[in-house]
Write a protein that holds these residues in place. Structure first.
Motif, PDB file in Angstrom:
ATOM      1  N   LYS A 161       0.867  -1.174   0.000  1.00  0.00           N
ATOM      2  CA  LYS A 161       0.000   0.000   0.000  1.00  0.00           C
ATOM      3  C   LYS A 161       0.903   1.223   0.000  1.00  0.00           C
ATOM      4  N   TYR A 162       0.795   2.062  -1.030  1.00  0.00           N
ATOM      5  CA  TYR A 162       1.609   3.280  -1.090  1.00  0.00           C
ATOM      6  C   TYR A 162       1.045   4.333  -0.136  1.00  0.00           C
ATOM      7  N   ASN A 163       1.857   5.353   0.116  1.00  0.00           N
ATOM      8  CA  ASN A 163       1.464   6.402   1.069  1.00  0.00           C
ATOM      9  C   ASN A 163       0.188   7.130   0.660  1.00  0.00           C
ATOM     10  N   GLY A 202      -2.410   5.786  -0.308  1.00  0.00           N
ATOM     11  CA  GLY A 202      -3.571   4.947  -0.027  1.00  0.00           C
ATOM     12  C   GLY A 202      -3.846   3.878  -1.078  1.00  0.00           C
ATOM     13  N   ILE A 203      -3.133   3.955  -2.223  1.00  0.00           N
ATOM     14  CA  ILE A 203      -3.356   2.954  -3.286  1.00  0.00           C
ATOM     15  C   ILE A 203      -2.725   1.626  -2.893  1.00  0.00           C
ATOM     16  N   THR A 204      -3.526   0.545  -2.972  1.00  0.00           N
ATOM     17  CA  THR A 204      -2.990  -0.798  -2.767  1.00  0.00           C
ATOM     18  C   THR A 204      -2.602  -1.351  -4.128  1.00  0.00           C
ATOM     19  N   ALA A 205      -1.294  -1.359  -4.422  1.00  0.00           N
ATOM     20  CA  ALA A 205      -0.811  -1.754  -5.756  1.00  0.00           C
ATOM     21  C   ALA A 205      -0.685  -3.266  -5.884  1.00  0.00           C
ATOM     22  N   VAL A 206      -0.346  -3.922  -4.774  1.00  0.00           N
ATOM     23  CA  VAL A 206      -0.265  -5.386  -4.745  1.00  0.00           C
ATOM     24  C   VAL A 206      -1.057  -5.849  -3.528  1.00  0.00           C
ATOM     25  N   PRO A 237      -3.094  -5.128 -17.394  1.00  0.00           N
ATOM     26  CA  PRO A 237      -3.326  -3.749 -17.825  1.00  0.00           C
ATOM     27  C   PRO A 237      -2.440  -2.747 -17.083  1.00  0.00           C
ATOM     28  N   SER A 238      -2.328  -1.550 -17.629  1.00  0.00           N
ATOM     29  CA  SER A 238      -1.571  -0.482 -16.995  1.00  0.00           C
ATOM     30  C   SER A 238      -2.161  -0.206 -15.611  1.00  0.00           C
ATOM     31  N   GLY A 239      -1.285  -0.041 -14.644  1.00  0.00           N
ATOM     32  CA  GLY A 239      -1.758   0.236 -13.285  1.00  0.00           C
ATOM     33  C   GLY A 239      -2.138  -1.004 -12.489  1.00  0.00           C
ATOM     34  N   ALA A 240      -1.947  -2.185 -13.081  1.00  0.00           N
ATOM     35  CA  ALA A 240      -2.357  -3.440 -12.424  1.00  0.00           C
ATOM     36  C   ALA A 240      -1.471  -3.796 -11.233  1.00  0.00           C
ATOM     37  N   SER A 294       4.751  -3.346 -12.112  1.00  0.00           N
ATOM     38  CA  SER A 294       6.022  -2.719 -11.712  1.00  0.00           C
ATOM     39  C   SER A 294       6.253  -2.857 -10.217  1.00  0.00           C
ATOM     40  N   THR A 295       5.215  -2.622  -9.453  1.00  0.00           N
ATOM     41  CA  THR A 295       5.342  -2.748  -7.998  1.00  0.00           C
ATOM     42  C   THR A 295       5.755  -4.173  -7.632  1.00  0.00           C
ATOM     43  N   PHE A 296       5.140  -5.140  -8.273  1.00  0.00           N
ATOM     44  CA  PHE A 296       5.454  -6.560  -8.040  1.00  0.00           C
ATOM     45  C   PHE A 296       6.940  -6.833  -8.289  1.00  0.00           C
TER      46      PHE A 296
HETATM   47  P1  ADP Z   1       1.800  -1.391 -13.654  1.00  0.00           P
HETATM   48  O1  ADP Z   1       3.271  -1.614 -13.674  1.00  0.00           O
HETATM   49  O2  ADP Z   1       1.017  -2.650 -13.834  1.00  0.00           O
HETATM   50  O3  ADP Z   1       1.351  -0.318 -14.571  1.00  0.00           O
HETATM   51  P2  ADP Z   1       2.224  -0.151 -11.068  1.00  0.00           P
HETATM   52  O4  ADP Z   1       2.798  -1.131 -10.122  1.00  0.00           O
HETATM   53  O5  ADP Z   1       3.138   0.834 -11.699  1.00  0.00           O
HETATM   54  O6  ADP Z   1       1.404  -0.942 -12.182  1.00  0.00           O
HETATM   55  O7  ADP Z   1       1.073   0.643 -10.359  1.00  0.00           O
HETATM   56  C1  ADP Z   1       0.051   0.010  -9.587  1.00  0.00           C
HETATM   57  C2  ADP Z   1      -0.738   1.068  -8.847  1.00  0.00           C
HETATM   58  O8  ADP Z   1       0.089   1.677  -7.869  1.00  0.00           O
HETATM   59  C3  ADP Z   1      -1.252   2.190  -9.734  1.00  0.00           C
HETATM   60  O9  ADP Z   1      -2.513   2.569  -9.262  1.00  0.00           O
HETATM   61  C4  ADP Z   1      -0.248   3.296  -9.522  1.00  0.00           C
HETATM   62  O10 ADP Z   1      -0.809   4.548  -9.725  1.00  0.00           O
HETATM   63  C5  ADP Z   1       0.196   3.081  -8.087  1.00  0.00           C
HETATM   64  N1  ADP Z   1       1.600   3.473  -7.853  1.00  0.00           N
HETATM   65  C6  ADP Z   1       2.688   2.995  -8.483  1.00  0.00           C
HETATM   66  N2  ADP Z   1       3.803   3.523  -7.990  1.00  0.00           N
HETATM   67  C7  ADP Z   1       3.404   4.354  -6.998  1.00  0.00           C
HETATM   68  C8  ADP Z   1       4.093   5.188  -6.091  1.00  0.00           C
HETATM   69  N3  ADP Z   1       5.427   5.280  -6.081  1.00  0.00           N
HETATM   70  N4  ADP Z   1       3.380   5.898  -5.212  1.00  0.00           N
HETATM   71  C9  ADP Z   1       2.036   5.809  -5.201  1.00  0.00           C
HETATM   72  N5  ADP Z   1       1.320   5.031  -6.027  1.00  0.00           N
HETATM   73  C10 ADP Z   1       1.991   4.318  -6.913  1.00  0.00           C
END
Ligand code: ADP
Ligand code: ADP
Length: 228
Positions: A10-12, A14-18, A36-39, A42-44
């Motif tokens: 969970k990023y600061n 509030g988004i839960t990316a994984v 899809p984009s935003g899935a 990258s975070t994974f």
């Molecule tokens: P993908 O690589 O599949 O496009 P990401 O892992 O980049 O997905 O992003 C997943 C979610 O986390 C998105 O909603 C994105 O906006 C959010 N996100 C990614 N990096 C950050 C970050 N450094 N801070 C806050 N939110 C982030």
């Protein structure tokens, strides 16, 4: 080789990316990460080299437990996990030789070892003759081949490639894939996040599909599986 157990990020903002993700990847596997984009792709992958620290759950990469790892151990992990990016990230003021040598100098390899290995990895990517050039004198595909050479210079157990063909045309992308295949055949585990449906469908490997931070499909010899 890689094991994630109930991992969330969970990023600061509030988004839960994984979201409570578990997966196991064996040594020598080649795995595509699609979605899809935003899935959360990258975070994974960023969690595997501690670019991103998980909020909860456990991440094991080789002998490294990334959950209990101290900051000062991160450089050790980074020797074991090579990374390649969509935008290459070569150092513009250094030559091809220096870009690769630098990655080995920071892990204190001797000049003799460095010289031998730089030429060896340049040979593997077919660019020995560009050793004195600067990144801006190379095509995109050549820059990516140098970035791959740099990523494998320290003989990592795992190579992470985040959209490595994202900026490249189809023919050049296939050249990059041939190189990644060869590195994989030599035993390196490869994780590749990609939107390139043609590659995923033509060169079959395990596919992990991620949506909303969860693995929604885990398929051996899988397909891309999204409309584009
Ligand atoms: P993908 O690589 O599949 O496009 P990401 O892992 O980049 O997905 O992003 C997943 C979610 O986390 C998105 O909603 C994105 O906006 C959010 N996100 C990614 N990096 C950050 C970050 N450094 N801070 C806050 N939110 C982030
Ligand atoms: P991708 O991995 O899909 O190529 P990025 O990782 O650059 O793309 O970004 C994916 C998503 O994460 C985008 O929607 C972007 O706006 C968002 N994002 C990246 N970094 C941050 C951040 N620091 N804060 C908030 N959102 C971010």
């Amino acid at each position: 080789m890689i094991e994630m157990l109930n991992v969330s990020k969970k990023y600061n903002n509030g988004i839960t990316a994984v979201n409570n993700l578990s997966v196991k990847i064996e040594q020598g596997e080649f795995v595509y990460i699609v979605g899809p984009s935003g899935a959360g792709k990258s975070t994974f992958v960023k969690m595997m080299y501690r670019e991103v620290k998980p909020s909860s759950g456990t991440v094991q990469v080789g002998k490294y437990n990334l959950t209990t790892m101290k900051e000062k151990e991160i450089p050790l992990l980074r020797r074991f996990v090579g990374v390649v990016f969509q935008d290459f990230k070569l150092l513009p003021k250094l030559t091809v030789y220096e870009n690769i040598a630098y990655a080995m100098e920071v892990v204190e390899k001797s000049p003799k070892v460095i010289q031998k290995r730089v030429l060896e990895v340049l040979d593997l990517v077919g660019l020995k003759h560009k050793v004195r050039m600067f990144p801006n004198e190379l095509s995109g595909g050549e820059q990516q081949r140098i970035a791959i050479a740099r990523a494998i210079a320290n003989m990592p157990g795992v190579l992470i490639a985040d959209e490595p063909t994202g900026n490249l045309d189809p023919d050049t992308s296939m050249e990059i894939m041939r190189i990644l295949e060869e590195i994989n055949n030599q035993g390196t585990t490869i994780l590749m996040a990609t939107h390139n449906s043609q590659i995923v469908n033509d060169i079959k490997h395990r596919v992990l599909a991620i949506e909303n931070g969860r693995i929604v499909r885990d398929q051996q010899e899988g397909e891309y599986g999204y409309e584009i």
